[in-house]
Design a protein around this motif. Structure first.
Motif, PDB file in Angstrom:
ATOM      1  N   LEU A  45       0.823  -1.209   0.000  1.00  0.00           N
ATOM      2  CA  LEU A  45       0.000   0.000   0.000  1.00  0.00           C
ATOM      3  C   LEU A  45       0.859   1.262   0.000  1.00  0.00           C
ATOM      4  O   LEU A  45       0.567   2.229  -0.707  1.00  0.00           O
ATOM      5  N   GLU A  46       1.927   1.222   0.798  1.00  0.00           N
ATOM      6  CA  GLU A  46       2.819   2.376   0.879  1.00  0.00           C
ATOM      7  C   GLU A  46       3.494   2.618  -0.478  1.00  0.00           C
ATOM      8  O   GLU A  46       3.623   3.758  -0.927  1.00  0.00           O
ATOM      9  N   HIS A  47       3.923   1.534  -1.118  1.00  0.00           N
ATOM     10  CA  HIS A  47       4.560   1.654  -2.425  1.00  0.00           C
ATOM     11  C   HIS A  47       3.578   2.215  -3.451  1.00  0.00           C
ATOM     12  O   HIS A  47       3.923   3.102  -4.244  1.00  0.00           O
ATOM     13  N   ALA A  48       2.353   1.698  -3.423  1.00  0.00           N
ATOM     14  CA  ALA A  48       1.334   2.191  -4.356  1.00  0.00           C
ATOM     15  C   ALA A  48       1.020   3.648  -4.087  1.00  0.00           C
ATOM     16  O   ALA A  48       0.818   4.441  -5.020  1.00  0.00           O
ATOM     17  N   SER A  49       0.984   4.023  -2.810  1.00  0.00           N
ATOM     18  CA  SER A  49       0.707   5.408  -2.458  1.00  0.00           C
ATOM     19  C   SER A  49       1.820   6.325  -2.940  1.00  0.00           C
ATOM     20  O   SER A  49       1.559   7.413  -3.466  1.00  0.00           O
ATOM     21  N   ARG A  50       3.078   5.899  -2.773  1.00  0.00           N
ATOM     22  CA  ARG A  50       4.203   6.703  -3.250  1.00  0.00           C
ATOM     23  C   ARG A  50       4.160   6.850  -4.761  1.00  0.00           C
ATOM     24  O   ARG A  50       4.410   7.933  -5.305  1.00  0.00           O
ATOM     25  N   ALA A  51       3.834   5.753  -5.449  1.00  0.00           N
ATOM     26  CA  ALA A  51       3.750   5.807  -6.904  1.00  0.00           C
ATOM     27  C   ALA A  51       2.634   6.744  -7.355  1.00  0.00           C
ATOM     28  O   ALA A  51       2.784   7.504  -8.313  1.00  0.00           O
ATOM     29  N   MET A  52       1.520   6.713  -6.619  1.00  0.00           N
ATOM     30  CA  MET A  52       0.398   7.589  -6.958  1.00  0.00           C
ATOM     31  C   MET A  52       0.764   9.052  -6.737  1.00  0.00           C
ATOM     32  O   MET A  52       0.460   9.918  -7.557  1.00  0.00           O
ATOM     33  N   ARG A  53       1.447   9.331  -5.614  1.00  0.00           N
ATOM     34  CA  ARG A  53       1.856  10.709  -5.338  1.00  0.00           C
ATOM     35  C   ARG A  53       2.849  11.194  -6.388  1.00  0.00           C
ATOM     36  O   ARG A  53       2.791  12.348  -6.818  1.00  0.00           O
ATOM     37  N   ALA A  54       3.779  10.319  -6.797  1.00  0.00           N
ATOM     38  CA  ALA A  54       4.748  10.700  -7.820  1.00  0.00           C
ATOM     39  C   ALA A  54       4.064  10.971  -9.147  1.00  0.00           C
ATOM     40  O   ALA A  54       4.393  11.925  -9.859  1.00  0.00           O
ATOM     41  N   SER A  55       3.077  10.136  -9.485  1.00  0.00           N
ATOM     42  CA  SER A  55       2.334  10.323 -10.727  1.00  0.00           C
ATOM     43  C   SER A  55       1.551  11.636 -10.691  1.00  0.00           C
ATOM     44  O   SER A  55       1.522  12.383 -11.670  1.00  0.00           O
ATOM     45  N   GLU A  56       0.939  11.898  -9.530  1.00  0.00           N
ATOM     46  CA  GLU A  56       0.178  13.139  -9.389  1.00  0.00           C
ATOM     47  C   GLU A  56       1.084  14.360  -9.496  1.00  0.00           C
ATOM     48  O   GLU A  56       0.735  15.359 -10.129  1.00  0.00           O
ATOM     49  N   GLN A  57       2.268  14.270  -8.894  1.00  0.00           N
ATOM     50  CA  GLN A  57       3.211  15.379  -8.960  1.00  0.00           C
ATOM     51  C   GLN A  57       3.699  15.595 -10.381  1.00  0.00           C
ATOM     52  O   GLN A  57       3.858  16.742 -10.838  1.00  0.00           O
ATOM     53  N   HIS A  58       3.926  14.499 -11.100  1.00  0.00           N
ATOM     54  CA  HIS A  58       4.362  14.598 -12.495  1.00  0.00           C
ATOM     55  C   HIS A  58       3.281  15.272 -13.328  1.00  0.00           C
ATOM     56  O   HIS A  58       3.567  16.165 -14.141  1.00  0.00           O
ATOM     57  N   TRP A  59       2.035  14.843 -13.141  1.00  0.00           N
ATOM     58  CA  TRP A  59       0.918  15.448 -13.864  1.00  0.00           C
ATOM     59  C   TRP A  59       0.802  16.935 -13.539  1.00  0.00           C
ATOM     60  O   TRP A  59       0.621  17.767 -14.430  1.00  0.00           O
ATOM     61  N   ARG A  60       0.939  17.280 -12.263  1.00  0.00           N
ATOM     62  CA  ARG A  60       0.824  18.680 -11.857  1.00  0.00           C
ATOM     63  C   ARG A  60       1.927  19.525 -12.486  1.00  0.00           C
ATOM     64  O   ARG A  60       1.682  20.652 -12.945  1.00  0.00           O
ATOM     65  N   THR A  61       3.145  18.980 -12.540  1.00  0.00           N
ATOM     66  CA  THR A  61       4.267  19.709 -13.143  1.00  0.00           C
ATOM     67  C   THR A  61       4.017  19.956 -14.621  1.00  0.00           C
ATOM     68  O   THR A  61       4.229  21.069 -15.127  1.00  0.00           O
ATOM     69  N   VAL A  62       3.574  18.917 -15.333  1.00  0.00           N
ATOM     70  CA  VAL A  62       3.260  19.069 -16.753  1.00  0.00           C
ATOM     71  C   VAL A  62       2.130  20.068 -16.939  1.00  0.00           C
ATOM     72  O   VAL A  62       2.189  20.960 -17.798  1.00  0.00           O
ATOM     73  N   PHE A  63       1.097  19.940 -16.123  1.00  0.00           N
ATOM     74  CA  PHE A  63      -0.079  20.807 -16.235  1.00  0.00           C
ATOM     75  C   PHE A  63       0.294  22.269 -16.034  1.00  0.00           C
ATOM     76  O   PHE A  63      -0.129  23.140 -16.805  1.00  0.00           O
ATOM     77  N   GLU A  64       1.089  22.544 -15.018  1.00  0.00           N
ATOM     78  CA  GLU A  64       1.410  23.925 -14.682  1.00  0.00           C
ATOM     79  C   GLU A  64       2.403  24.557 -15.653  1.00  0.00           C
ATOM     80  O   GLU A  64       2.374  25.775 -15.858  1.00  0.00           O
ATOM     81  N   ASN A  65       3.283  23.753 -16.255  1.00  0.00           N
ATOM     82  CA  ASN A  65       4.382  24.311 -17.048  1.00  0.00           C
ATOM     83  C   ASN A  65       4.277  24.064 -18.540  1.00  0.00           C
ATOM     84  O   ASN A  65       5.168  24.466 -19.298  1.00  0.00           O
ATOM     85  N   ALA A  66       3.212  23.423 -18.978  1.00  0.00           N
ATOM     86  CA  ALA A  66       3.054  23.136 -20.412  1.00  0.00           C
ATOM     87  C   ALA A  66       2.981  24.441 -21.210  1.00  0.00           C
ATOM     88  O   ALA A  66       2.350  25.407 -20.778  1.00  0.00           O
TER      89      ALA A  66
END
Length: 202
Positions: A45-66
């Motif tokens: 669960l912790e690994h999945a949560s970290r992966a989800m947070r990383a994915s969300e952060q990646h999406w947010r970075t792309v979204f904000e800086n595109a």
């Protein structure tokens, strides 16, 4: 599944065996195995949560800086998210867009065209691409190239309130179209450059 069967067997045996030492030992083994399973599950669960947070952060970075506009809106015309590039493109903040429908800032002559393409998505088409005009906050026309896709709702399909989302990327074509019109002129033919015309007179 096999581990669960072994635990069940140990508990059954512990219930039938009268040897206290064996019963205590079996229960201890069960507890240890259960703790092992629980620990492994928590780690997953912790690994999945970290992966989800990383994915969300990646999406947010792309979204904000595109460099192009990115929109998330409901299939029925309501803005949910607009990145800084789109906000700058049309002159409205994210909060102001959230109070408006997509048609509110669409050029009146392009509203029917836009709705036709959205309807195609709602009927099941995966993505559409077209050009349309927005009306900037200051009143000028903004030409845009739209790439629009449908994203299925996270709700269960049987949920009557489920509504698919629309994700769009928007490229500002205004300057490009202005440059093309300057080159081609009203008649649609490329204007002769001054030095070329002068050369032809000699």
């Amino acid at each position: 599944m096999m581990l669960a069967g072994c635990l069940a067997l140990l508990l059954v045996l512990a219930g039938f065996v009268h040897d206290t030492t064996f019963r205590v030992g079996a229960i201890v083994v069960c507890v240890i195995l259960l703790m092992y399973v629980l620990t492994a599950y928590m780690r997953r669960l912790e690994h999945a949560s970290r992966a989800m947070r990383a994915s969300e952060q990646h999406w947010r970075t792309v979204f904000e800086n595109a460099p192009v506009g990115i929109l998330v809106l409901r299939a029925h015309d309501r803005y949910l998210m607009a990145n800084p590039a789109f906000q700058q493109m049309v002159g409205y903040s994210d909060r102001e867009l959230a109070e408006r429908r997509a048609s509110d800032i669409t050029h009146p002559d392009d509203r029917a065209l836009t709705q036709d393409h959205i309807d195609q998505l709602v009927r099941g088409q995966d993505r559409v691409r077209f050009q349309k005009r927005y009306v900037h906050r200051d009143g000028r026309v903004v030409w845009a190239d739209m790439s629009v896709a449908r994203v299925f709702s996270a709700h269960q399909p049987a949920d009557a309130d489920a509504e698919d989302l629309i994700i769009a990327t928007i490229e500002d074509l205004t300057q490009r179209r202005a440059d093309e019109e300057a080159r081609h002129g009203p008649g649609g033919q490329c204007r002769r450059q001054p030095h070329t015309a002068a050369h032809a007179l000699h």
